[in-house]
Design a protein around this motif. Structure first.
Motif, PDB file in Angstrom:
ATOM      1  N   GLY A  13     -12.785   3.244   4.445  1.00 39.80           N
ATOM      2  CA  GLY A  13     -11.855   2.133   4.571  1.00 39.80           C
ATOM      3  C   GLY A  13     -10.515   2.590   4.021  1.00 39.80           C
ATOM      4  N   PRO A  14      -9.704   1.686   3.495  1.00 39.68           N
ATOM      5  CA  PRO A  14      -8.454   2.113   2.853  1.00 39.68           C
ATOM      6  C   PRO A  14      -8.733   3.027   1.661  1.00 39.68           C
ATOM      7  CG  PRO A  14      -8.438  -0.246   3.284  1.00 39.68           C
ATOM      8  CD  PRO A  14      -9.828   0.219   3.556  1.00 39.68           C
ATOM      9  N   ILE A  15      -7.937   4.085   1.523  1.00 38.12           N
ATOM     10  CA  ILE A  15      -8.087   4.987   0.380  1.00 38.12           C
ATOM     11  C   ILE A  15      -7.788   4.205  -0.896  1.00 38.12           C
ATOM     12  CG2 ILE A  15      -7.294   7.131  -0.677  1.00 38.12           C
ATOM     13  CD1 ILE A  15      -8.773   7.481   1.975  1.00 38.12           C
ATOM     14  N   ALA A  16      -8.722   4.224  -1.840  1.00 40.41           N
ATOM     15  CA  ALA A  16      -8.537   3.430  -3.053  1.00 40.41           C
ATOM     16  C   ALA A  16      -9.299   4.064  -4.204  1.00 40.41           C
ATOM     17  CB  ALA A  16      -9.015   1.988  -2.837  1.00 40.41           C
ATOM     18  N   VAL A  17      -8.808   3.785  -5.414  1.00 43.11           N
ATOM     19  CA  VAL A  17      -9.492   4.173  -6.644  1.00 43.11           C
ATOM     20  C   VAL A  17      -9.558   2.929  -7.521  1.00 43.11           C
ATOM     21  CG1 VAL A  17      -9.515   5.680  -8.653  1.00 43.11           C
ATOM     22  CG2 VAL A  17      -8.569   6.510  -6.494  1.00 43.11           C
ATOM     23  N   THR A  18     -10.748   2.592  -7.963  1.00 44.93           N
ATOM     24  CA  THR A  18     -10.941   1.398  -8.773  1.00 44.93           C
ATOM     25  C   THR A  18     -11.544   1.783 -10.117  1.00 44.93           C
ATOM     26  OG1 THR A  18     -11.376   0.150  -6.757  1.00 44.93           O
ATOM     27  CG2 THR A  18     -11.929  -0.914  -8.836  1.00 44.93           C
ATOM     28  N   SER A  19     -10.917   1.303 -11.176  1.00 45.83           N
ATOM     29  CA  SER A  19     -11.449   1.526 -12.517  1.00 45.83           C
ATOM     30  C   SER A  19     -11.828   0.174 -13.112  1.00 45.83           C
ATOM     31  CB  SER A  19     -10.405   2.234 -13.396  1.00 45.83           C
ATOM     32  OG  SER A  19      -9.323   1.359 -13.649  1.00 45.83           O
ATOM     33  N   GLY A  20     -12.221   0.181 -14.356  1.00 50.27           N
ATOM     34  CA  GLY A  20     -12.626  -1.061 -14.996  1.00 50.27           C
ATOM     35  C   GLY A  20     -11.526  -2.108 -15.033  1.00 50.27           C
ATOM     36  N   SER A  21     -10.270  -1.671 -15.014  1.00 48.08           N
ATOM     37  CA  SER A  21      -9.147  -2.608 -15.080  1.00 48.08           C
ATOM     38  C   SER A  21      -8.643  -3.022 -13.716  1.00 48.08           C
ATOM     39  CB  SER A  21      -8.000  -1.972 -15.878  1.00 48.08           C
ATOM     40  OG  SER A  21      -7.599  -0.748 -15.273  1.00 48.08           O
ATOM     41  N   GLY A  22      -9.285  -2.551 -12.649  1.00 43.52           N
ATOM     42  CA  GLY A  22      -8.856  -2.938 -11.309  1.00 43.52           C
ATOM     43  C   GLY A  22      -8.468  -1.726 -10.474  1.00 43.52           C
ATOM     44  N   GLU A  23      -7.866  -1.997  -9.329  1.00 44.46           N
ATOM     45  CA  GLU A  23      -7.488  -0.921  -8.401  1.00 44.46           C
ATOM     46  C   GLU A  23      -6.214  -0.233  -8.887  1.00 44.46           C
ATOM     47  OE1 GLU A  23      -6.248  -0.488  -3.694  1.00 44.46           O
ATOM     48  OE2 GLU A  23      -7.836  -1.890  -4.260  1.00 44.46           O
ATOM     49  N   LEU A  24      -6.240   1.102  -8.873  1.00 42.29           N
ATOM     50  CA  LEU A  24      -5.079   1.869  -9.316  1.00 42.29           C
ATOM     51  C   LEU A  24      -4.045   1.943  -8.202  1.00 42.29           C
ATOM     52  CD1 LEU A  24      -6.834   4.889 -11.093  1.00 42.29           C
ATOM     53  CD2 LEU A  24      -6.258   2.630 -12.007  1.00 42.29           C
ATOM     54  N   SER A  25      -2.781   1.996  -8.584  1.00 44.87           N
ATOM     55  CA  SER A  25      -1.693   2.137  -7.617  1.00 44.87           C
ATOM     56  C   SER A  25      -1.544   3.617  -7.250  1.00 44.87           C
ATOM     57  CB  SER A  25      -0.386   1.603  -8.217  1.00 44.87           C
ATOM     58  OG  SER A  25       0.690   1.807  -7.329  1.00 44.87           O
ATOM     59  N   LEU A  26      -1.799   3.919  -5.981  1.00 48.10           N
ATOM     60  CA  LEU A  26      -1.814   5.326  -5.561  1.00 48.10           C
ATOM     61  C   LEU A  26      -0.509   5.789  -4.925  1.00 48.10           C
ATOM     62  CD1 LEU A  26      -5.402   5.564  -4.053  1.00 48.10           C
ATOM     63  CD2 LEU A  26      -4.630   6.256  -6.318  1.00 48.10           C
ATOM     64  N   GLY A  27       0.381   4.879  -4.596  1.00 47.32           N
ATOM     65  CA  GLY A  27       1.658   5.310  -4.051  1.00 47.32           C
ATOM     66  C   GLY A  27       1.641   5.505  -2.543  1.00 47.32           C
ATOM     67  N   PRO A  28       2.559   6.322  -2.021  1.00 46.68           N
ATOM     68  CA  PRO A  28       2.766   6.430  -0.570  1.00 46.68           C
ATOM     69  C   PRO A  28       1.635   7.153   0.143  1.00 46.68           C
ATOM     70  CG  PRO A  28       4.157   7.999  -1.742  1.00 46.68           C
ATOM     71  CD  PRO A  28       3.512   7.141  -2.789  1.00 46.68           C
ATOM     72  N   ALA A  29       1.745   7.155   1.481  1.00 47.76           N
ATOM     73  CA  ALA A  29       0.661   7.682   2.329  1.00 47.76           C
ATOM     74  C   ALA A  29       0.354   9.149   2.039  1.00 47.76           C
ATOM     75  CB  ALA A  29       1.026   7.488   3.800  1.00 47.76           C
ATOM     76  N   LYS A  30       1.364   9.965   1.820  1.00 47.51           N
ATOM     77  CA  LYS A  30       1.097  11.392   1.590  1.00 47.51           C
ATOM     78  C   LYS A  30       0.335  11.607   0.283  1.00 47.51           C
ATOM     79  CE  LYS A  30       4.392  13.903   4.462  1.00 47.51           C
ATOM     80  NZ  LYS A  30       4.693  12.830   5.383  1.00 47.51           N
TER      81      LYS A  30
END
Length: 640
Positions: free
Chosen positions: A7-24
């Motif tokens: 699905g959408p590229i994502a990283v989730t930690s205990g505090s919620g989804e991390l902000s990963l920035g732009p597409a590249k």
């Protein structure tokens, strides 16, 4: 910590989804996750990120993205999970337990399932595996061949799991469930013969022989028209099995009829003995369901946190987007200055009315005022078509063809499209659905008058919050009691933030990090114009960053005009005063003021009465001081 590729590229930690920035940056992470605990050469990353010739500074760009990813993972507590993003010479290694990656867990669950030998155990395993998917794989990565190939490979694994789940249900005799599962996948992948063969078998075993045969003939036509080939062995075997079973049924029916007639008439054979039975219709592929769409995409971001007010604007969106009296596809444009909450307003409305669009809600960030280049229509259309079930290999490469296919797919659907952060009307038009039951809401810092003129878009203007609304937002963030302790300081904070929700949220973040501070203490700090913009920032979010993206889109002339307007004593001026400050002739000044008003960098309160907000003034002065001239942001293009 969980890493999502399905699905959408994502990283989730205990505090919620991390902000990963732009597409590249997301693409760099995706490539490292596709090869976990393996060194990935820098050259491979560069080749994957740029479909065409990479720029001269490609190595520096990749290194910068890796550095930011390393910092983001560290902020999310990666060390506690045994995660490390390491550099090995001119290669990178993402070291982590592979079970943290959803694609790895998916593979393990599928491998454990044995549909034929242990179907009762296979069903929950396969359902859990398929439940890990949240949309098309690798959504949010760049559209280069390596990522397309990787996404296609993951999609093939998903379809194999769907087929296995169908077989498991079939082995258990649960043919209705098998047909329901296989139907949606078959609609989305009409040339996948194994899938169609499985669906035909399930339909036949539920008494829907005619539907099963119709699927065969439809697939045979598609194979001939699109690939110039005949059905393969699996599809032919499924077809012949149904024909043999029907012939046997007819023989049995004929024998029974003849026996009955012989007993009643002394051996005369009835004329109806050879008539074919009419099989039952319905179910996933029955005549009553042939208009169904594939599983509806739900691409909206999460609802905005602590959203308050904007009742008039939400009502205006409802009027605009649910009006079916015009015979046109409804379109609304939410416009306003940077940080005023356009995206939040649009997404809030979209969640409130999602039920009115049961065939799906699509969302795309057009990056019109973000880092790097704006999103190309072909890129967004590809994401939309994949979300709607189009196989990757059938997505057109040209924006014109992709736009036509998109309009065709959604023509009869009740679909909502949210296009966020648009730069221009031209960027939006190829992404508009044409169906009368579709609705589109666009957000932009520009008014997008072109869409109003050519597509009858309904403008919905967002202005800064008043004192009461701004104080309410602070109360929602900090707690009503803390704001009630000093209402005068709360009102001053609203004024110092120009009533912009983004600035108020950043101010609230400062106070949440300092629970002993009273509101008056932060207000006193914000009175210092040298510190105000810095204090109204929270990591990668802040009013200065938002304004920088707007100014970066200006021409050199308009950037110089904005810098000149920033020297106004009270922020109120007319065209004559603006011309004197900038040293421009009246016509050039008026044209520039109109463009700045269109971008909401100045407000035209009345005829020839313009205002520039305090925060915009501070930003423009700061930019001028740092650049040493009056070129503003023009020389930086769209890099933000």
């Amino acid at each position: 910590m969980d890493f999502s590729l399905l699905g959408p590229i994502a990283v989730t930690s205990g505090s919620g989804e991390l902000s990963l920035g732009p597409a590249k940056r997301r693409s760099v992470l995706a490539l490292l996750l596709l090869q976990p605990n393996t060194t990935v050469p820098l050259e491979q990353l560069i080749d994957s990120l740029w479909e065409d010739e990479p720029p001269e500074h490609a190595r520096t760009v990749v290194q910068g993205h890796v550095s930011r990813l390393r910092a983001t993972l560290a902020e999310g507590g990666a060390d506690a999970y045994g995660i490390e993003l390491a550099t090995h010479g001119s290669a990178y290694l993402l070291r982590l337990p592979e079970e943290l990656i959803d694609a790895h867990r998916f593979g393990e669950l599928v491998a454990l399932a044995r549909p034929e030998e242990a179907p009762a155990d296979a069903v929950p395993l396969l359902r859990e595996a398929l439940g890990l998917w949240r949309g098309p794989a690798l959504t949010g990565t760049v559209t280069s061949p390596p990522f397309a190939a990787a996404a296609h490979a993951l999609e093939e694994r998903r379809l194999t799991a769907v087929e296995a789940l169908g077989r498991a249900h079939g082995t258990l005799g649960e043919h209705e469930q098998a047909a329901a599962i296989l139907y949606s996948a078959a609609v989305n992948h009409p040339l996948r013969e194994g899938l169609i063969a499985g669906l035909m078998g399930a339909l036949f075993r539920t008494g829907r022989q005619s539907d099963a045969l119709e699927w065969f003939h439809r697939t045979r036509r598609l194979l001939n028209e699109e690939l110039g080939v005949d059905p393969g062995e699996r599809l032919r075997d499924a077809y012949e099995e149904i024909l043999r079973a029907e012939a046997a049924d007819r023989r049995e029916a004929g024998s029974a009829a003849r026996g009955t007639q012989q007993r009643s008439t002394g051996g005369t054979t009835g004329a109806a003995a050879g008539e074919e039975r009419v099989p039952a219709q319905g179910g996933p592929a029955g005549s009553g369901a042939r208009g169904r769409t594939p599983s509806a995409p739900r691409l909206l971001p999460r609802p905005p946190a602590r959203f308050l007010g904007r009742q008039d604007q939400l009502a205006a969106l409802t009027d605009a987007l649910t009006d079916r009296s015009t015979g046109e596809s409804p379109l609304a444009v939410v416009a306003g200055p940077a940080g005023v909450g356009k995206t939040a307003c649009a997404v809030q409305w979209a969640h409130q009315y999602a039920g009115a669009f049961p065939d799906g809600q699509l969302f795309a960030d057009l990056r019109g005022f973000g880092e790097g280049d704006e999103a190309a229509p072909a890129e967004i259309l590809r994401d939309f078509l994949l979300a709607l079930g189009t196989p990757p290999e059938r997505v057109p490469t040209s924006a014109q063809a992709a736009s036509a296919l998109f309009r065709s797919l959604v023509a009869d659907r009740r679909l909502l499209v949210v296009l966020d952060n648009a730069r221009s009307s031209a960027q939006v038009r190829p992404l508009l659905p044409g169906g009368l039951s579709c609705a589109t809401v666009v957000t932009s810092r520009s008014r997008l008058d072109g869409l109003v003129a050519t597509d009858c878009a309904r403008p919905v203007s967002l202005q800064a919050l008043g004192h009461a609304e701004g104080a309410a937002l602070l109360g929602a963030m900090l707690g009503a009691e803390r704001v009630a302790e000093d209402p005068a300081a709360a009102q001053e904070l609203v004024a110092l933030c120009d009533g912009l929700p983004l600035a108020l949220r950043a101010a609230a973040a400062q106070l949440m990090a300092r629970p002993r501070w009273r509101l008056a203490r932060l207000a006193a700090a914000l009175r210092d114009e040298q510190r105000r913009l810095a204090l109204l920032s929270a990591e990668d979010t802040g009013i200065a960053a938002a304004l920088r993206m707007s100014v970066a889109r200006l021409s050199a002339d308009d950037a110089r005009l904005l810098s000149a307007l920033a020297t106004s004593a009270d922020g109120h001026l007319n065209a004559s005063v603006a011309a004197a400050l900038a040293g421009y002739d009246p016509e050039r000044t008026q044209d520039g003021l109109d463009r700045l008003a269109d971008m909401h960098l100045v407000d035209e309160e009345a005829t020839d009465v313009y205002t520039i907000s305090a925060l915009t003034q501070l930003f423009a002065r700061d930019e001028k001081d740092h650049s040493g001239d009056t070129d503003g942001g023009a020389g930086r293009g769209g890099t933000g």
